[in-house]
Write an enzyme that holds these catalytic residues in place. Sequence first.
Site, PDB file in Angstrom:
ATOM      1  N   PRO A   1      72.065  -5.360 104.709  1.00  0.00           N
ATOM      2  CA  PRO A   1      72.518  -4.894 105.934  1.00  0.00           C
ATOM      3  C   PRO A   1      72.114  -5.058 107.022  1.00  0.00           C
ATOM      4  CG  PRO A   1      70.420  -3.682 105.107  1.00  0.00           C
ATOM      5  CD  PRO A   1      70.848  -5.047 104.162  1.00  0.00           C
ATOM      6  N   CYS A   2      71.528  -6.543 107.174  1.00  0.00           N
ATOM      7  CA  CYS A   2      71.050  -6.873 108.716  1.00  0.00           C
ATOM      8  C   CYS A   2      72.159  -6.929 109.590  1.00  0.00           C
ATOM      9  CB  CYS A   2      70.275  -8.193 108.639  1.00  0.00           C
ATOM     10  SG  CYS A   2      71.346  -9.451 107.780  1.00  0.00           S
TER      11      CYS A   2
END
Lengths: 320, 299
Positions: free
Chosen positions: B230-231
């Site tokens: 999810p960066c």
Amino acid sequence: MSAARFEAFAPFPKVEFWAQLEKKKIHEMRLSAASVPVTGFFKAARSPNCVEKLELTGESFAAPNAGAYEYTAQGTVTNFNTIEEFRALDTKKTLAGLADALYADMESNAYLANPRLLFAFHVFSFADLKAHVFHSRAVMPILSPPPADLIKSSPQHSVSAAKSPVSPARLQTLWNDARGVDGPVRHDGIFCLRNAGGDADALALAPLSSLSAEEGVAEALGEGRLVVCVVDACGAKTHMGWIVRNLLVALNMSFGARRVTVLSLRESSAAGVADSVFATFTMGANVARSALRAVGWDAEKPPVDLSSSMDPSLLAKESA
Amino acid sequence: KAYSTFVGPITSTRFMEKGQLTPEEFVGAGDKLVDKCPSWKWCGAADGKEGVHKAMPKEKRFLVMSGARCERRAGDLTGDMGGDVELEGDEEGWTCTHKDHVASKVEEMPSMDDDAAAVPAKAAEPEELDEDDIPDMDMDMDAEVAVVDEDEDPAAVCTNTVVPARRYDIHILYDNYTYTPRVYLNGYGETGEPLSNEAMYEDIYSDYADKTATIETHPYTGASMVSIHPCRHAETMKRMIDKLREAHETRIAAEKDGASSSEQEFGISPDMSLFLFLKFISSVIPTIDYDFTASVDIS
């Protein structure tokens, strides 16, 4: 009328279920091969010619947390300690024992208070903890009448048909009221539709347990004043799901019912319950235990191999 | 981990500014998703433990949708990429693939009294994201696996009329470090066998399979699953919000120029975030048909 056929309904253990079983085996069950209660989750059929699966998930060992459109089935898992014990499972003897227990539930009318007894399932497994391979067999015991008394069925019709016991709109209203959090039929899977008068307002849904205090059930069922409703995982146009089989035998045993109209409730978020169908089933005679044959073993499936996806760091941590 | 432990969860909304969610906003968005799309449900920790999301209710730790059909591999879509849109702001950023991709067709239920053959399938029509007008998911499930021996039990049927397909369980968790939703995937083959990691990578758009999809242990089920890292989720969500706001303002301006003026408010709020999130995740897993909720025009 033709010989009725029913869609089979077998447990489908998911990866999370095996992961939880592995944890439980290490930390709780250890060398015990006792049966452990588990919960299966299923949905009403969402489109034609589809069959929803009876899923065993990571939550199956915990208290059931069914979604808004999910229903639960009761079952057990028996995990053997060795592959030899698993392979030595006497399927005939096991099924006979389970069928006796099912018959006792029907004979005592216990199923009226807990309709899920009619579609209980049992999983027998061997978890190879070193190789992360899971062997299993499953059964949902069914008591089947002898060929002479084979259950016969009328063709299925949509609830939108003219002769339907309830209109789609009225069924939707009744279902919305009944399936709420405190509704009378929440998660039971089987319930009744009563028609006290001639108009739509006289229709009402009630739990199956309401039949226990009633007289003339067989007549009411035969005349269509009482319709049995089943949340059906089978969406087929030509036949209903497995759950109906034991229900018909149980109603025959408890009330002598030989003609029963069943409403198979199918539910999609787009169409609501408008895709539900109904059919009338007949049985040739009242059935005795000695005449009932037990069936229901799932076809043997290849073992589930999770070795490629097991997380080494987690395993190291858990085995430490 | 240490960073998150030190900083702790965010407590005030940053959705419109940064595309991030507080745990409470994630729960609200999950409630909305479950309400509008009953195929999704909340799950708690299987062992009842606290887990890593202490700020969220015990019974609402993650969202699950099971049995999403996947008929084609992501690689099969090569040459069918006319709908790609590079989101502005970063050359390394997310590409919205298959913008025009429409979820696979769902058969309509014909009347039992009709003798007609199957009704032609009806495709979902793309439309503007509208809270009050979100069509629900409806997926057909197959029964390709024989479950009983029909010779021994003449009353048993095993329906086999639906095209076999891979199935995916999709889990959405709250990520404590990026303050965004995070997707985990688990796939099953056409006969119900769990898919290997390599097989699941076939259903992830190749540009992401090497970059952002990794095998992670699900913190609540303990199963190893494919997870989309999810960066970049927050900034992608932010760009989508900006695009939608731009489109909304353009529409309002056009209406003011014309005779009609509806003066509708901008409809995107944190509780709609998961619909937006699922829309852009569909660019990573373009052939998994879970997104029957709405189409968002971000071009």
